[in-house]
Structures are given as C-alpha cells and as structure tokens.
Motif scaffolding. Sequence first.
Motif, PDB file in Angstrom:
ATOM      1  N   LYS A  86      12.153   0.970   4.030  1.00  0.00           N
ATOM      2  CA  LYS A  86      11.196   0.531   5.064  1.00  0.00           C
ATOM      3  C   LYS A  86      10.820   1.776   6.014  1.00  0.00           C
ATOM      4  CE  LYS A  86       9.734  -2.913   8.544  1.00  0.00           C
ATOM      5  NZ  LYS A  86      10.399  -4.128   8.958  1.00  0.00           N
ATOM      6  N   LEU A  87       9.878   2.246   6.603  1.00  0.00           N
ATOM      7  CA  LEU A  87       9.585   3.162   7.627  1.00  0.00           C
ATOM      8  C   LEU A  87       9.166   2.370   8.543  1.00  0.00           C
ATOM      9  CD1 LEU A  87       8.262   6.475   5.696  1.00  0.00           C
ATOM     10  CD2 LEU A  87      10.586   5.660   6.082  1.00  0.00           C
ATOM     11  N   ASP A  88      10.118   1.984   9.636  1.00  0.00           N
ATOM     12  CA  ASP A  88       9.511   1.092  10.396  1.00  0.00           C
ATOM     13  C   ASP A  88       8.324   1.181  11.137  1.00  0.00           C
ATOM     14  OD1 ASP A  88      11.964  -0.584  10.102  1.00  0.00           O
ATOM     15  OD2 ASP A  88      12.838   0.580  11.634  1.00  0.00           O
ATOM     16  N   ASN A  89       8.227   2.459  11.696  1.00  0.00           N
ATOM     17  CA  ASN A  89       6.766   2.699  12.448  1.00  0.00           C
ATOM     18  C   ASN A  89       5.689   3.270  11.809  1.00  0.00           C
ATOM     19  OD1 ASN A  89       7.796   1.581  15.024  1.00  0.00           O
ATOM     20  ND2 ASN A  89       9.285   3.276  15.206  1.00  0.00           N
ATOM     21  N   ALA A  90       5.945   3.404  10.520  1.00  0.00           N
ATOM     22  CA  ALA A  90       4.795   4.051   9.689  1.00  0.00           C
ATOM     23  C   ALA A  90       3.714   3.163   9.403  1.00  0.00           C
ATOM     24  CB  ALA A  90       5.261   4.729   8.427  1.00  0.00           C
ATOM     25  N   CYS A  91       2.415   3.811   9.736  1.00  0.00           N
ATOM     26  CA  CYS A  91       1.206   2.903   9.117  1.00  0.00           C
ATOM     27  C   CYS A  91       1.033   3.197   7.554  1.00  0.00           C
ATOM     28  CB  CYS A  91       0.006   3.233  10.036  1.00  0.00           C
ATOM     29  SG  CYS A  91       0.427   2.947  11.718  1.00  0.00           S
ATOM     30  N   HIS A  92      -0.246   3.272   7.371  1.00  0.00           N
ATOM     31  CA  HIS A  92      -0.533   3.370   5.930  1.00  0.00           C
ATOM     32  C   HIS A  92      -0.715   4.966   5.520  1.00  0.00           C
ATOM     33  CE1 HIS A  92      -1.788   2.156   1.853  1.00  0.00           C
ATOM     34  NE2 HIS A  92      -2.942   3.230   1.955  1.00  0.00           N
ATOM     35  N   ALA A  93       0.370   5.505   5.011  1.00  0.00           N
ATOM     36  CA  ALA A  93       0.193   6.999   4.555  1.00  0.00           C
ATOM     37  C   ALA A  93       0.045   8.133   5.629  1.00  0.00           C
ATOM     38  CB  ALA A  93      -1.061   7.362   3.765  1.00  0.00           C
ATOM     39  N   CYS A  94       0.490   7.422   6.633  1.00  0.00           N
ATOM     40  CA  CYS A  94       0.685   8.249   8.071  1.00  0.00           C
ATOM     41  C   CYS A  94       1.730   7.959   8.955  1.00  0.00           C
ATOM     42  CB  CYS A  94      -0.571   8.375   9.027  1.00  0.00           C
ATOM     43  SG  CYS A  94      -1.257   6.815   9.417  1.00  0.00           S
ATOM     44  N   TYR A  95       2.063   8.620  10.227  1.00  0.00           N
ATOM     45  CA  TYR A  95       3.245   8.315  10.969  1.00  0.00           C
ATOM     46  C   TYR A  95       4.553   8.232  10.258  1.00  0.00           C
ATOM     47  CZ  TYR A  95      -0.778   7.792  14.152  1.00  0.00           C
ATOM     48  OH  TYR A  95      -1.959   8.024  14.855  1.00  0.00           O
ATOM     49  N   GLY A  96       4.828   9.204   9.654  1.00  0.00           N
ATOM     50  CA  GLY A  96       6.307   9.131   9.067  1.00  0.00           C
ATOM     51  C   GLY A  96       6.555   9.577   7.650  1.00  0.00           C
ATOM     52  N   PHE A  97       5.105   9.389   6.688  1.00  0.00           N
ATOM     53  CA  PHE A  97       5.160   9.825   5.541  1.00  0.00           C
ATOM     54  C   PHE A  97       5.288  11.343   5.109  1.00  0.00           C
ATOM     55  CE2 PHE A  97       4.542   5.318   4.776  1.00  0.00           C
ATOM     56  CZ  PHE A  97       5.073   4.900   3.787  1.00  0.00           C
ATOM     57  N   ARG A  98       4.673  11.978   6.012  1.00  0.00           N
ATOM     58  CA  ARG A  98       4.536  13.289   5.815  1.00  0.00           C
ATOM     59  C   ARG A  98       6.028  14.313   6.731  1.00  0.00           C
ATOM     60  NH1 ARG A  98      -0.367  15.760   4.379  1.00  0.00           N
ATOM     61  NH2 ARG A  98      -2.069  14.353   4.084  1.00  0.00           N
ATOM     62  N   SER A  99       6.837  13.616   6.977  1.00  0.00           N
ATOM     63  CA  SER A  99       8.041  13.799   7.778  1.00  0.00           C
ATOM     64  C   SER A  99       9.017  14.423   6.883  1.00  0.00           C
ATOM     65  CB  SER A  99       8.633  12.623   8.492  1.00  0.00           C
ATOM     66  OG  SER A  99       9.273  11.840   7.985  1.00  0.00           O
ATOM     67  N   ALA A 100       9.800  15.272   7.292  1.00  0.00           N
ATOM     68  CA  ALA A 100      10.861  15.953   6.449  1.00  0.00           C
ATOM     69  C   ALA A 100      11.878  15.051   6.194  1.00  0.00           C
ATOM     70  CB  ALA A 100      11.695  17.067   7.309  1.00  0.00           C
ATOM     71  N   ARG A 101      12.034  13.999   6.894  1.00  0.00           N
ATOM     72  CA  ARG A 101      12.961  12.754   6.689  1.00  0.00           C
ATOM     73  C   ARG A 101      12.672  11.890   5.443  1.00  0.00           C
ATOM     74  NH1 ARG A 101      13.421   7.456   8.478  1.00  0.00           N
ATOM     75  NH2 ARG A 101      15.702   6.561   8.374  1.00  0.00           N
ATOM     76  N   ALA A 102      11.394  11.567   5.419  1.00  0.00           N
ATOM     77  CA  ALA A 102      10.927  10.839   4.331  1.00  0.00           C
ATOM     78  C   ALA A 102      11.109  11.433   3.218  1.00  0.00           C
ATOM     79  CB  ALA A 102       9.326  10.323   4.635  1.00  0.00           C
ATOM     80  N   LEU A 103      10.839  12.669   3.222  1.00  0.00           N
ATOM     81  CA  LEU A 103      10.719  13.583   1.996  1.00  0.00           C
ATOM     82  C   LEU A 103      12.144  13.848   1.311  1.00  0.00           C
ATOM     83  CD1 LEU A 103       8.008  16.339   2.618  1.00  0.00           C
ATOM     84  CD2 LEU A 103       7.901  14.573   0.867  1.00  0.00           C
TER      85      LEU A 103
END
Length: 242
Positions: free
Chosen positions: A214-231
């Motif tokens: 779960k990416l706590d503060n991520a919305c739908h396809a943004c605010y986290g999914f393009r981050s280096a951490r998610a990848l």
Amino acid sequence: MPEGGWPVIVFVRGSAFHEQNVTDYSNYFVRIAEQGYVVAALKYRHSDIAQFPAQMQDCKTAVRFMRKNAERFHCNKDRIALWGDSSDGHTVLMAGFTGNRAPDTDAYAEESAEVNAIVDWHGPTDFAKMNFYPSSQNHSDPQCPEGVVIGGGDVLEHPDLSAPASPMTYLSADMPTPSTLIMHGGRDQLVPFNQSCRLYATLKALGKDVTFYKLDNACHACYGFRSARALRLVFDWLSDRL
C-alpha cells in the motif's frame, strides 16, 4: 547479456480500456530497461472498437510474439513478466491468471502464453464489487470504463458479462497462478482500494505467491507510482521471481 538472454516485461499502459498513449510511459520503459529487462510495450484493441476479451487476448498474443522472436530480441523466453496499471492492471491479471486457458486466441498458438510473474498497479479485480466502495466514478453505468468494455451494459445488471471479465473469477487452489505483486494507493479516488485487498486476501487464502504494498499517500497512478522507491519495490520483487 545474461546467459539465455534478457528477461522480458510486457508492459500494458492503463487507459480506462480506451485507446492507449503508449509513448506517454516512455520514462517507465527506460527505467525498466536500465535494470536489464527487454520491455515490450503493448498497444491493444481498445474498448471503443473491441469489447472484452480482446484486450487480454492481445496481451497473450504479445507474450507469445516475444517467445517466438526471443532470439531476434536477445531475450529469454522462459523469463517473462506482465506489468500493467489501472485498467491494464486488470488486463495483465486476466492474461496471467488464465495463461493458455480460455478466453484465449489462436495467434501464435504454437507458443505458450504462461508467464512467471504479474505486477498489478491498482487494477480492477471484480467489476461487480467496485460500486460498493467510495469512488469518484459510477462503476456500474453502461458508459463507465467497465460497462463499455463488456459491451455497453450495466455492470450490476449483467453478471453474465461482468463476472467473466473479472480476474477474481479465474482463481482456484488447483490452478497454477503466477507470482503476483499488487500495489495500490491508499488515497486512490478511482479504483477502490478494496479491489486490491480482496484480490490479495483471496490469493493468500489459496496459498499463492502474492505480495501487496500500500502506497499510503498515493492517488490513482500518481503521487508515488513514478517514484524511485515504488520502482525499487517492483525491481527487488522481480529479481527473486524472474
């Protein structure tokens, strides 16, 4: 090049099942390729010209095409994963869960559509349950993405169409299931977070190899999914399974 060729990721870019802008995700493809993967970016028959199961059939065709042309692309036909987001998290789940089983296609039938792993980013998993949880969209309306992809019918009034188009339908203890990574934003305003929760709980209960972030503060396809951490979470997970 590793012995046997590079591992393959067939990436399906989300588009609410409508026509995809594949090049819009070039930044993802470059970052994935930098990790040592061959990226096959799929552009499928979208819902405005072909209803389900065309999208997941095209995904299977892409897998078989890569296998058939493994030598040409210097890739390993025995190391293939699917990765998709949003509507096409759904597409890769459908293709990965069914493999060589129906709904299938005869294209490149001499090759297998089975894959080693699936990466699902916030994809719909059970169409009929989407409207029972908070969302910015009515997910039963005939003109919603789910309604359009099943042929323009009300999702709740047509379980005969919505159930076969839902990945949850194709899970059972006795059928093999690829390793599955699920990632979903805790603030997703479009695809209810519960869709991924139900998928994870079901796979876990069936004894499948499944991981859920779960990416706590991520919305739908943004605010986290393009981050280096998610990848990095995806690449670390794939390194043990591909």
